[in-house]
Scaffold this motif. Structure first.
Motif, PDB file in Angstrom:
ATOM      1  N   ASP A  52      38.801  41.693  42.700  1.00 57.64           N
ATOM      2  CA  ASP A  52      38.492  40.385  42.134  1.00 57.64           C
ATOM      3  C   ASP A  52      37.158  39.853  42.648  1.00 57.64           C
ATOM      4  OD1 ASP A  52      40.882  40.446  40.734  1.00 57.64           O
ATOM      5  OD2 ASP A  52      41.984  39.438  42.349  1.00 57.64           O
ATOM      6  N   GLN A  53      36.888  40.082  43.927  1.00 54.47           N
ATOM      7  CA  GLN A  53      35.624  39.620  44.499  1.00 54.47           C
ATOM      8  C   GLN A  53      34.438  40.359  43.891  1.00 54.47           C
ATOM      9  OE1 GLN A  53      36.167  40.222  48.674  1.00 54.47           O
ATOM     10  NE2 GLN A  53      37.534  38.460  48.912  1.00 54.47           N
ATOM     11  N   ILE A  54      34.568  41.654  43.748  1.00 60.38           N
ATOM     12  CA  ILE A  54      33.485  42.443  43.159  1.00 60.38           C
ATOM     13  C   ILE A  54      33.326  42.100  41.687  1.00 60.38           C
ATOM     14  CG2 ILE A  54      32.718  44.780  42.614  1.00 60.38           C
ATOM     15  CD1 ILE A  54      34.028  45.672  45.234  1.00 60.38           C
ATOM     16  N   SER A  55      34.430  41.920  40.982  1.00 59.50           N
ATOM     17  CA  SER A  55      34.367  41.557  39.559  1.00 59.50           C
ATOM     18  C   SER A  55      33.692  40.205  39.362  1.00 59.50           C
ATOM     19  CB  SER A  55      35.762  41.532  38.951  1.00 59.50           C
ATOM     20  OG  SER A  55      36.307  42.823  38.923  1.00 59.50           O
ATOM     21  N   ALA A  56      33.938  39.279  40.276  1.00 56.06           N
ATOM     22  CA  ALA A  56      33.293  37.965  40.177  1.00 56.06           C
ATOM     23  C   ALA A  56      31.788  38.080  40.387  1.00 56.06           C
ATOM     24  CB  ALA A  56      33.893  37.014  41.199  1.00 56.06           C
ATOM     25  N   ALA A  57      31.371  39.040  41.190  1.00 54.14           N
ATOM     26  CA  ALA A  57      29.946  39.186  41.488  1.00 54.14           C
ATOM     27  C   ALA A  57      29.195  39.942  40.382  1.00 54.14           C
ATOM     28  CB  ALA A  57      29.759  39.906  42.821  1.00 54.14           C
ATOM     29  N   ILE A  58      29.776  41.033  39.853  1.00 51.74           N
ATOM     30  CA  ILE A  58      29.025  41.870  38.914  1.00 51.74           C
ATOM     31  C   ILE A  58      29.707  42.067  37.567  1.00 51.74           C
ATOM     32  CG2 ILE A  58      27.814  43.150  40.709  1.00 51.74           C
ATOM     33  CD1 ILE A  58      29.792  45.435  40.274  1.00 51.74           C
ATOM     34  N   GLY A  59      30.858  41.515  37.358  1.00 53.59           N
ATOM     35  CA  GLY A  59      31.564  41.701  36.086  1.00 53.59           C
ATOM     36  C   GLY A  59      32.556  42.848  36.195  1.00 53.59           C
ATOM     37  N   ALA A  95      29.147  55.724  40.601  1.00 55.97           N
ATOM     38  CA  ALA A  95      30.397  56.428  40.909  1.00 55.97           C
ATOM     39  C   ALA A  95      31.282  55.579  41.818  1.00 55.97           C
ATOM     40  CB  ALA A  95      30.092  57.766  41.563  1.00 55.97           C
ATOM     41  N   LEU A  96      30.677  54.940  42.800  1.00 54.89           N
ATOM     42  CA  LEU A  96      31.451  54.065  43.688  1.00 54.89           C
ATOM     43  C   LEU A  96      32.021  52.867  42.935  1.00 54.89           C
ATOM     44  CD1 LEU A  96      29.242  54.095  46.914  1.00 54.89           C
ATOM     45  CD2 LEU A  96      31.440  55.241  46.545  1.00 54.89           C
ATOM     46  N   ALA A  97      31.251  52.310  42.012  1.00 51.45           N
ATOM     47  CA  ALA A  97      31.742  51.183  41.220  1.00 51.45           C
ATOM     48  C   ALA A  97      32.898  51.612  40.310  1.00 51.45           C
ATOM     49  CB  ALA A  97      30.613  50.582  40.391  1.00 51.45           C
ATOM     50  N   SER A  98      32.847  52.841  39.833  1.00 52.56           N
ATOM     51  CA  SER A  98      33.907  53.329  38.944  1.00 52.56           C
ATOM     52  C   SER A  98      35.238  53.515  39.667  1.00 52.56           C
ATOM     53  CB  SER A  98      33.495  54.649  38.301  1.00 52.56           C
ATOM     54  OG  SER A  98      32.406  54.464  37.452  1.00 52.56           O
ATOM     55  N   ILE A  99      35.183  53.804  40.959  1.00 56.40           N
ATOM     56  CA  ILE A  99      36.427  54.068  41.691  1.00 56.40           C
ATOM     57  C   ILE A  99      36.835  52.920  42.604  1.00 56.40           C
ATOM     58  CG2 ILE A  99      36.118  56.561  41.614  1.00 56.40           C
ATOM     59  CD1 ILE A  99      35.292  56.387  44.587  1.00 56.40           C
ATOM     60  N   VAL A 100      36.200  51.764  42.471  1.00 60.67           N
ATOM     61  CA  VAL A 100      36.509  50.654  43.376  1.00 60.67           C
ATOM     62  C   VAL A 100      37.959  50.189  43.213  1.00 60.67           C
ATOM     63  CG1 VAL A 100      35.758  48.705  41.946  1.00 60.67           C
ATOM     64  CG2 VAL A 100      35.541  48.581  44.409  1.00 60.67           C
ATOM     65  N   ASP A 101      38.519  50.299  42.011  1.00 62.62           N
ATOM     66  CA  ASP A 101      39.920  49.923  41.806  1.00 62.62           C
ATOM     67  C   ASP A 101      40.846  50.778  42.658  1.00 62.62           C
ATOM     68  OD1 ASP A 101      39.188  48.029  39.967  1.00 62.62           O
ATOM     69  OD2 ASP A 101      39.537  49.333  38.234  1.00 62.62           O
ATOM     70  N   ASP A 102      40.604  52.081  42.620  1.00 60.01           N
ATOM     71  CA  ASP A 102      41.452  52.998  43.386  1.00 60.01           C
ATOM     72  C   ASP A 102      41.284  52.788  44.892  1.00 60.01           C
ATOM     73  OD1 ASP A 102      42.254  54.107  40.961  1.00 60.01           O
ATOM     74  OD2 ASP A 102      40.589  55.536  40.982  1.00 60.01           O
ATOM     75  N   VAL A 103      40.069  52.536  45.312  1.00 66.92           N
ATOM     76  CA  VAL A 103      39.810  52.314  46.743  1.00 66.92           C
ATOM     77  C   VAL A 103      40.468  51.027  47.207  1.00 66.92           C
ATOM     78  CG1 VAL A 103      37.992  51.882  48.438  1.00 66.92           C
ATOM     79  CG2 VAL A 103      37.684  53.667  46.733  1.00 66.92           C
ATOM     80  N   ALA A 104      40.384  49.976  46.388  1.00 63.48           N
ATOM     81  CA  ALA A 104      41.003  48.698  46.757  1.00 63.48           C
ATOM     82  C   ALA A 104      42.513  48.843  46.872  1.00 63.48           C
ATOM     83  CB  ALA A 104      40.643  47.624  45.736  1.00 63.48           C
ATOM     84  N   ASP A 105      43.109  49.599  45.946  1.00 64.61           N
ATOM     85  CA  ASP A 105      44.557  49.826  46.024  1.00 64.61           C
ATOM     86  C   ASP A 105      44.924  50.634  47.265  1.00 64.61           C
ATOM     87  OD1 ASP A 105      45.024  48.403  43.724  1.00 64.61           O
ATOM     88  OD2 ASP A 105      45.013  50.190  42.425  1.00 64.61           O
ATOM     89  N   ALA A 106      44.118  51.636  47.581  1.00 68.83           N
ATOM     90  CA  ALA A 106      44.395  52.470  48.752  1.00 68.83           C
ATOM     91  C   ALA A 106      44.260  51.670  50.046  1.00 68.83           C
ATOM     92  CB  ALA A 106      43.458  53.676  48.784  1.00 68.83           C
ATOM     93  N   GLY A 157      44.852  48.541  50.247  1.00 73.48           N
ATOM     94  CA  GLY A 157      45.837  47.470  50.221  1.00 73.48           C
ATOM     95  C   GLY A 157      45.204  46.094  50.099  1.00 73.48           C
ATOM     96  N   ASP A 158      44.037  46.031  49.502  1.00 71.67           N
ATOM     97  CA  ASP A 158      43.324  44.768  49.344  1.00 71.67           C
ATOM     98  C   ASP A 158      43.033  44.521  47.869  1.00 71.67           C
ATOM     99  OD1 ASP A 158      41.913  42.465  49.723  1.00 71.67           O
ATOM    100  OD2 ASP A 158      40.152  43.413  50.612  1.00 71.67           O
ATOM    101  N   PRO A 159      44.001  43.966  47.138  1.00 73.12           N
ATOM    102  CA  PRO A 159      43.763  43.733  45.710  1.00 73.12           C
ATOM    103  C   PRO A 159      42.712  42.651  45.462  1.00 73.12           C
ATOM    104  CG  PRO A 159      45.855  42.791  46.373  1.00 73.12           C
ATOM    105  CD  PRO A 159      45.328  43.558  47.556  1.00 73.12           C
ATOM    106  N   GLY A 160      42.422  41.833  46.436  1.00 70.05           N
ATOM    107  CA  GLY A 160      41.405  40.803  46.283  1.00 70.05           C
ATOM    108  C   GLY A 160      40.001  41.368  46.249  1.00 70.05           C
ATOM    109  N   LEU A 161      39.816  42.587  46.745  1.00 76.38           N
ATOM    110  CA  LEU A 161      38.502  43.222  46.760  1.00 76.38           C
ATOM    111  C   LEU A 161      37.978  43.411  45.336  1.00 76.38           C
ATOM    112  CD1 LEU A 161      36.240  44.618  48.390  1.00 76.38           C
ATOM    113  CD2 LEU A 161      37.530  46.737  48.142  1.00 76.38           C
TER     114      LEU A 161
END
Length: 80
Positions: free
Chosen positions: A45-52, A26-37, A39-43
């Motif tokens: 990208d970092q998670i995507s680089a680690a787990i896809g 559930a946390l992985a599914s909402i990481v996009d929304d959390v990163a936007d909230a 204000g860290d769009p790099g978050l």
């Protein structure tokens, strides 16, 4: 409090582990929304680089959790 947790998990470590996997999914599914909230769009990208792809990974974890819980509940039902 520990007895309440054990009761929620039906005294099964397998179900407790499935709950942990479901939470991670559930946390992985909402990481996009959390990163936007945050204000860290790099978050993202970092998670995507680690787990896809995080949304797909979250959905896979949720599916694994559901299958594990169903399988464990079937074996618990057979014992009764």
């Amino acid at each position: 409090m520990l007895t309440q947790i054990k009761a929620a998990c039906l005294h099964s470590m397998t179900i407790a582990w499935s709950y942990c996997i479901a939470l991670a999914g559930a946390l992985a599914s909402i990481v996009d929304d959390v990163a936007d909230a945050l204000g860290d769009p790099g978050l993202k990208d970092q998670i995507s680089a680690a787990i896809g792809d995080v949304k797909i990974t979250g959905r896979i974890l949720l599916a694994i959790s559901v299958v594990t819980i169903i399988a464990r509940l079937r074996t618990l039902r057979r014992k009764d």
